[in-house]
Design a protein around this motif. Structure first.
Motif, PDB file in Angstrom:
ATOM      1  N   LYS A   5       0.809  -1.226   0.000  1.00  0.00           N
ATOM      2  CA  LYS A   5       0.000   0.000   0.000  1.00  0.00           C
ATOM      3  C   LYS A   5       0.836   1.266   0.000  1.00  0.00           C
ATOM      4  CE  LYS A   5      -3.334   0.906   2.744  1.00  0.00           C
ATOM      5  NZ  LYS A   5      -4.729   1.173   2.508  1.00  0.00           N
TER       6      LYS A   5
ATOM      7  N   SER B 284      -4.150   1.791  -2.719  1.00  0.00           N
ATOM      8  CA  SER B 284      -2.867   2.451  -2.518  1.00  0.00           C
ATOM      9  C   SER B 284      -3.099   3.542  -1.500  1.00  0.00           C
ATOM     10  CB  SER B 284      -2.400   3.145  -3.795  1.00  0.00           C
ATOM     11  OG  SER B 284      -2.077   2.217  -4.748  1.00  0.00           O
TER      12      SER B 284
ATOM     13  N   ASP C 143      -5.290  -0.513  -8.179  1.00  0.00           N
ATOM     14  CA  ASP C 143      -4.252   0.031  -7.285  1.00  0.00           C
ATOM     15  C   ASP C 143      -3.113  -0.952  -7.029  1.00  0.00           C
ATOM     16  OD1 ASP C 143      -5.907   2.209  -7.047  1.00  0.00           O
ATOM     17  OD2 ASP C 143      -5.913   2.246  -4.857  1.00  0.00           O
ATOM     18  N   LEU C 144      -3.440  -2.245  -6.923  1.00  0.00           N
ATOM     19  CA  LEU C 144      -2.451  -3.182  -6.365  1.00  0.00           C
ATOM     20  C   LEU C 144      -2.045  -4.315  -7.311  1.00  0.00           C
ATOM     21  CD1 LEU C 144      -3.827  -3.395  -2.691  1.00  0.00           C
ATOM     22  CD2 LEU C 144      -2.054  -1.895  -3.591  1.00  0.00           C
TER      23      LEU C 144
ATOM     24  N   LYS D 221       1.310  -6.136  -7.203  1.00  0.00           N
ATOM     25  CA  LYS D 221       1.921  -5.937  -5.879  1.00  0.00           C
ATOM     26  C   LYS D 221       1.417  -6.942  -4.849  1.00  0.00           C
ATOM     27  CE  LYS D 221       2.698  -1.049  -6.514  1.00  0.00           C
ATOM     28  NZ  LYS D 221       2.096   0.253  -6.421  1.00  0.00           N
TER      29      LYS D 221
END
Ligand code: AMP
Ligand code: MG
Length: 338
Positions: free
Chosen positions: A58, A148, A163-164, A167
């Motif tokens: 994040k 994030s 966003d992720l 990741k």
């Protein structure tokens, strides 16, 4: 990293998918999962390396503590030193549900999870997939919102992916989050119970059960400067779309539009009959209830960004019930209030 995303049925969550997801947790990885508030990014709350991965994915500052999610009340005994009588009243009424309670923590809970505090924030979500997933993991799950850092919280799996992606290894797609705002946080470690963040359970509902509670000053004035990051948004910018956000308290939409004629404008309002003449509005979102606004506000912020809107005008929101929680989020995202 390849991010797997799998749809799960709310009423009958597919065992094999929950098994697959929980294996990531058992291998000290993170998993995004739906709750009734927003999507969470979960990891084993008792394992430092796992929790570290949440902060990394994040890009969340390490002094911002996490909420620990449980699926059974008896898990509390491992995590907290004492359960005050008032906590029992709140848990009886609101758990499982959108209320997070802060207790004095036991040593078992690592510092990284609580950002070094001697207290721990705990919640039992009511979302069927979240409960079954936590149960399968067989450990308490630390989870902040799965966005994030500083982006609006995710209320559908697509937001998490945006966003992720790359990741995190796994996203459980459980559709829409019912409430759309984070949990209400109440601190029971001080002499008097104090609301640190308004959220899915209203202050009125809580006061009906335990009487008058104190409100941390950031509840109504989230932008006021405070020394420590005791509750979300008290220290850091949060929930922000890329667009400038103006919240209306006393001014009018017309006045603001006049000043911003050349900008791409989006409007969010609870006034179903709102009409704007003499100006082109790129996106007009008229919600017909406070519950729908709570459900959609973060999604609308993201959609406005997708449309490259430069200025989001949020019309007046009544400061009561869920309105207090929505106002808290919009004020955090707003450049100014007028
Ligand atoms: P979120 O980022 O939406 O998951 O919200 C988690 C928030 O809960 C954090 O930002 C903290 O401010 C708050 N919180 C978690 N643990 C504690 C704690 N032990 N004491 C006070 N606030 C806490
Ligand atoms: Mg968050």
């Amino acid at each position: 990293m390849n991010t797997i995303i799998k749809k799960v049925n709310y009423d009958n969550p597919e065992e094999s998918i929950l098994e697959e997801a929980s294996n990531f947790i058992k291998n000290n990885e993170v998993v995004a999962f739906p709750t009734e508030t927003v999507y969470g990014l979960g990891a084993n709350a008792l394992d430092e390396n796992s929790v570290l991965k949440i902060f990394e994915a994040k890009a969340r500052p390490s002094d911002n503590p996490l909420i620990v999610h449980i699926s059974k009340i008896k898990q509390l005994n491992d995590l907290v030193c004492e359960i005050p009588p008032i906590a029992h009243k709140l848990m009886d009424k609101f758990w499982p549900g959108a209320l997070t309670i802060i207790f004095k923590k036991k040593e078992l809970v690592p510092d990284i999870t609580t950002a070094g505090r001697d207290s721990v924030a705990i919640r039992m979500p009511s979302h069927n997939i979240a409960l079954k997933f936590i149960e399968k993991c067989n450990v308490p799950i630390a989870a902040p919102s799965a966005n994030s850092f500083s982006k609006p919280s995710p209320t559908i799996a697509k937001h998490v992916y945006e966003d992720l992606n790359g990741k995190i290894p796994f996203i459980i797609d459980g559709g829409n989050c019912n409430i759309g705002l984070e949990s209400t946080i109440i601190d029971l470690t001080q002499e008097k119970p104090m609301i640190l963040r308004p959220g899915g359970i209203t202050i009125e509902e809580i006061e009906n059960v335990i009487g008058k509670v104190e409100l941390h000053k950031s509840v109504l004035n989230p932008k006021e400067k405070v020394d420590i990051a005791k509750a979300p948004g008290m220290k850091y910018k949060h929930y922000s779309p890329n667009a400038t956000v103006i919240l209306i308290e006393n001014s009018t939409i017309d006045k603001i539009i006049k000043r911003n004629k050349n900008k791409k404008i989006g409007i969010i309002s609870l006034n179903k009959n709102l009409q704007i003449n003499n100006a082109k509005i790129e996106k007009m979102e008229l919600l017909n209830s406070i519950n729908n606004l709570s459900h959609d506000i973060f999604k609308l912020f993201r959609e406005m960004d997708d449309h490259n809107i430069e200025l989001i005008i949020v019309d007046k929101i009544p400061s009561k019930d869920l309105g207090i929680s929505i106002l808290n989020r919009v004020k955090k995202a707003a450049t100014h209030i007028e």
